[in-house]
Motif scaffolding. Sequence first.
Motif, PDB file in Angstrom:
ATOM      1  N   GLY A  50      33.573  59.615  35.336  1.00 26.22           N
ATOM      2  CA  GLY A  50      34.315  58.445  34.880  1.00 26.22           C
ATOM      3  C   GLY A  50      35.336  58.806  33.818  1.00 26.22           C
ATOM      4  O   GLY A  50      36.456  58.302  33.822  1.00 26.22           O
ATOM      5  N   MET A  51      34.937  59.693  32.898  1.00 26.28           N
ATOM      6  CA  MET A  51      35.873  60.130  31.856  1.00 26.28           C
ATOM      7  C   MET A  51      37.026  60.903  32.471  1.00 26.28           C
ATOM      8  O   MET A  51      38.180  60.747  32.058  1.00 26.28           O
ATOM      9  CB  MET A  51      35.148  60.977  30.815  1.00 26.28           C
ATOM     10  CG  MET A  51      34.253  60.164  29.909  1.00 26.28           C
ATOM     11  SD  MET A  51      33.301  61.147  28.739  1.00 26.28           S
ATOM     12  CE  MET A  51      34.564  62.115  27.956  1.00 26.28           C
ATOM     13  N   GLY A  52      36.716  61.743  33.449  1.00 27.08           N
ATOM     14  CA  GLY A  52      37.764  62.511  34.117  1.00 27.08           C
ATOM     15  C   GLY A  52      38.761  61.593  34.810  1.00 27.08           C
ATOM     16  O   GLY A  52      39.974  61.794  34.725  1.00 27.08           O
ATOM     17  N   ARG A  53      38.236  60.560  35.487  1.00 24.90           N
ATOM     18  CA  ARG A  53      39.121  59.602  36.145  1.00 24.90           C
ATOM     19  C   ARG A  53      39.949  58.834  35.119  1.00 24.90           C
ATOM     20  O   ARG A  53      41.133  58.556  35.346  1.00 24.90           O
ATOM     21  CB  ARG A  53      38.308  58.630  37.003  1.00 24.90           C
ATOM     22  CG  ARG A  53      37.760  59.259  38.283  1.00 24.90           C
ATOM     23  CD  ARG A  53      37.199  58.220  39.221  1.00 24.90           C
ATOM     24  NE  ARG A  53      36.041  57.537  38.669  1.00 24.90           N
ATOM     25  CZ  ARG A  53      34.786  57.902  38.831  1.00 24.90           C
ATOM     26  NH1 ARG A  53      34.507  58.968  39.546  1.00 24.90           N
ATOM     27  NH2 ARG A  53      33.792  57.201  38.298  1.00 24.90           N
ATOM     28  N   PHE A  54      39.327  58.497  33.996  1.00 21.70           N
ATOM     29  CA  PHE A  54      40.056  57.780  32.947  1.00 21.70           C
ATOM     30  C   PHE A  54      41.237  58.609  32.445  1.00 21.70           C
ATOM     31  O   PHE A  54      42.362  58.114  32.360  1.00 21.70           O
ATOM     32  CB  PHE A  54      39.128  57.429  31.779  1.00 21.70           C
ATOM     33  CG  PHE A  54      39.858  56.902  30.584  1.00 21.70           C
ATOM     34  CD1 PHE A  54      40.309  55.597  30.558  1.00 21.70           C
ATOM     35  CD2 PHE A  54      40.113  57.724  29.497  1.00 21.70           C
ATOM     36  CE1 PHE A  54      40.995  55.110  29.461  1.00 21.70           C
ATOM     37  CE2 PHE A  54      40.794  57.248  28.397  1.00 21.70           C
ATOM     38  CZ  PHE A  54      41.239  55.935  28.381  1.00 21.70           C
ATOM     39  N   PHE A  55      40.971  59.872  32.113  1.00 21.52           N
ATOM     40  CA  PHE A  55      42.046  60.708  31.569  1.00 21.52           C
ATOM     41  C   PHE A  55      43.108  61.003  32.628  1.00 21.52           C
ATOM     42  O   PHE A  55      44.302  61.070  32.312  1.00 21.52           O
ATOM     43  CB  PHE A  55      41.493  62.001  30.968  1.00 21.52           C
ATOM     44  CG  PHE A  55      40.846  61.777  29.636  1.00 21.52           C
ATOM     45  CD1 PHE A  55      41.587  61.346  28.555  1.00 21.52           C
ATOM     46  CD2 PHE A  55      39.483  61.955  29.474  1.00 21.52           C
ATOM     47  CE1 PHE A  55      41.003  61.116  27.325  1.00 21.52           C
ATOM     48  CE2 PHE A  55      38.881  61.727  28.250  1.00 21.52           C
ATOM     49  CZ  PHE A  55      39.638  61.303  27.178  1.00 21.52           C
ATOM     50  N   ALA A  56      42.704  61.154  33.879  1.00 18.83           N
ATOM     51  CA  ALA A  56      43.685  61.354  34.946  1.00 18.83           C
ATOM     52  C   ALA A  56      44.575  60.113  35.061  1.00 18.83           C
ATOM     53  O   ALA A  56      45.803  60.219  35.175  1.00 18.83           O
ATOM     54  CB  ALA A  56      42.986  61.637  36.270  1.00 18.83           C
ATOM     55  N   GLY A  57      43.949  58.932  34.994  1.00 16.15           N
ATOM     56  CA  GLY A  57      44.723  57.690  35.045  1.00 16.15           C
ATOM     57  C   GLY A  57      45.650  57.546  33.849  1.00 16.15           C
ATOM     58  O   GLY A  57      46.779  57.065  33.975  1.00 16.15           O
TER      59      GLY A  57
ATOM     60  N   THR B 278      50.990  57.393  31.831  1.00 23.87           N
ATOM     61  CA  THR B 278      51.974  57.827  30.835  1.00 23.87           C
ATOM     62  C   THR B 278      53.218  58.376  31.522  1.00 23.87           C
ATOM     63  O   THR B 278      54.355  58.048  31.134  1.00 23.87           O
ATOM     64  CB  THR B 278      51.362  58.889  29.908  1.00 23.87           C
ATOM     65  OG1 THR B 278      50.216  58.332  29.261  1.00 23.87           O
ATOM     66  CG2 THR B 278      52.356  59.365  28.872  1.00 23.87           C
ATOM     67  N   ALA B 279      53.008  59.189  32.539  1.00 20.88           N
ATOM     68  CA  ALA B 279      54.147  59.768  33.253  1.00 20.88           C
ATOM     69  C   ALA B 279      54.966  58.678  33.942  1.00 20.88           C
ATOM     70  O   ALA B 279      56.209  58.687  33.879  1.00 20.88           O
ATOM     71  CB  ALA B 279      53.663  60.790  34.277  1.00 20.88           C
ATOM     72  N   LEU B 280      54.283  57.725  34.582  1.00 22.88           N
ATOM     73  CA  LEU B 280      55.011  56.639  35.241  1.00 22.88           C
ATOM     74  C   LEU B 280      55.762  55.775  34.232  1.00 22.88           C
ATOM     75  O   LEU B 280      56.912  55.389  34.458  1.00 22.88           O
ATOM     76  CB  LEU B 280      54.045  55.764  36.049  1.00 22.88           C
ATOM     77  CG  LEU B 280      53.506  56.368  37.336  1.00 22.88           C
ATOM     78  CD1 LEU B 280      52.454  55.443  37.942  1.00 22.88           C
ATOM     79  CD2 LEU B 280      54.644  56.590  38.324  1.00 22.88           C
ATOM     80  N   GLY B 281      55.103  55.470  33.118  1.00 25.03           N
ATOM     81  CA  GLY B 281      55.754  54.664  32.081  1.00 25.03           C
ATOM     82  C   GLY B 281      56.982  55.346  31.521  1.00 25.03           C
ATOM     83  O   GLY B 281      58.026  54.704  31.314  1.00 25.03           O
ATOM     84  N   ALA B 282      56.884  56.635  31.276  1.00 26.63           N
ATOM     85  CA  ALA B 282      58.044  57.379  30.752  1.00 26.63           C
ATOM     86  C   ALA B 282      59.174  57.400  31.777  1.00 26.63           C
ATOM     87  O   ALA B 282      60.351  57.234  31.425  1.00 26.63           O
ATOM     88  CB  ALA B 282      57.631  58.802  30.393  1.00 26.63           C
ATOM     89  N   SER B 283      58.829  57.572  33.039  1.00 22.56           N
ATOM     90  CA  SER B 283      59.853  57.586  34.092  1.00 22.56           C
ATOM     91  C   SER B 283      60.570  56.246  34.177  1.00 22.56           C
ATOM     92  O   SER B 283      61.800  56.177  34.257  1.00 22.56           O
ATOM     93  CB  SER B 283      59.224  57.901  35.450  1.00 22.56           C
ATOM     94  OG  SER B 283      58.604  59.155  35.421  1.00 22.56           O
ATOM     95  N   VAL B 284      59.805  55.164  34.166  1.00 20.48           N
ATOM     96  CA  VAL B 284      60.404  53.826  34.242  1.00 20.48           C
ATOM     97  C   VAL B 284      61.272  53.571  33.013  1.00 20.48           C
ATOM     98  O   VAL B 284      62.382  53.023  33.112  1.00 20.48           O
ATOM     99  CB  VAL B 284      59.301  52.750  34.391  1.00 20.48           C
ATOM    100  CG1 VAL B 284      59.859  51.349  34.224  1.00 20.48           C
ATOM    101  CG2 VAL B 284      58.618  52.889  35.742  1.00 20.48           C
TER     102      VAL B 284
END
Length: 121
Positions: free
Chosen positions: A56-63, A68-74
């Motif tokens: 669950g932690m791994g999925r959280f950090f991946a998300g 973050t990458a999508l937000g920066a791109s937008v």
Amino acid sequence: MTHRDEELEEELVEDEEDEEDEEDEEDEEDEEDEDDEDDEQDEEDQEDEENEDRAGMGRFFAGLIVGTALGASVALMFAPDTGVRTRRRLRRRLGSLRDRAEDEIRDLRREARRRLAKARS
């Protein structure tokens, strides 16, 4: 009742007591086995929960990284100003924020010192 009858009756009673003792021992062994099985199951359940927590932690950090990458791109696609102007504006705002934070920290330190001096006297 003859002496022999009494002896036979005593033997029967002793045999019944021995059987009861054996049954009690078997019951205790069964309970111990069940306890051991329960302990093993508890350990397995705990390991499963820990593995699920890690996943669950791994999925959280991946998300978090993807978000973050999508937000920066937008943000870059819809930025109203050029990079130079945006950086200059950010620098000014961050400088102002830093100044306010330094003032607040200074005020908090003064207040802490005042309260400490008051508590000591």
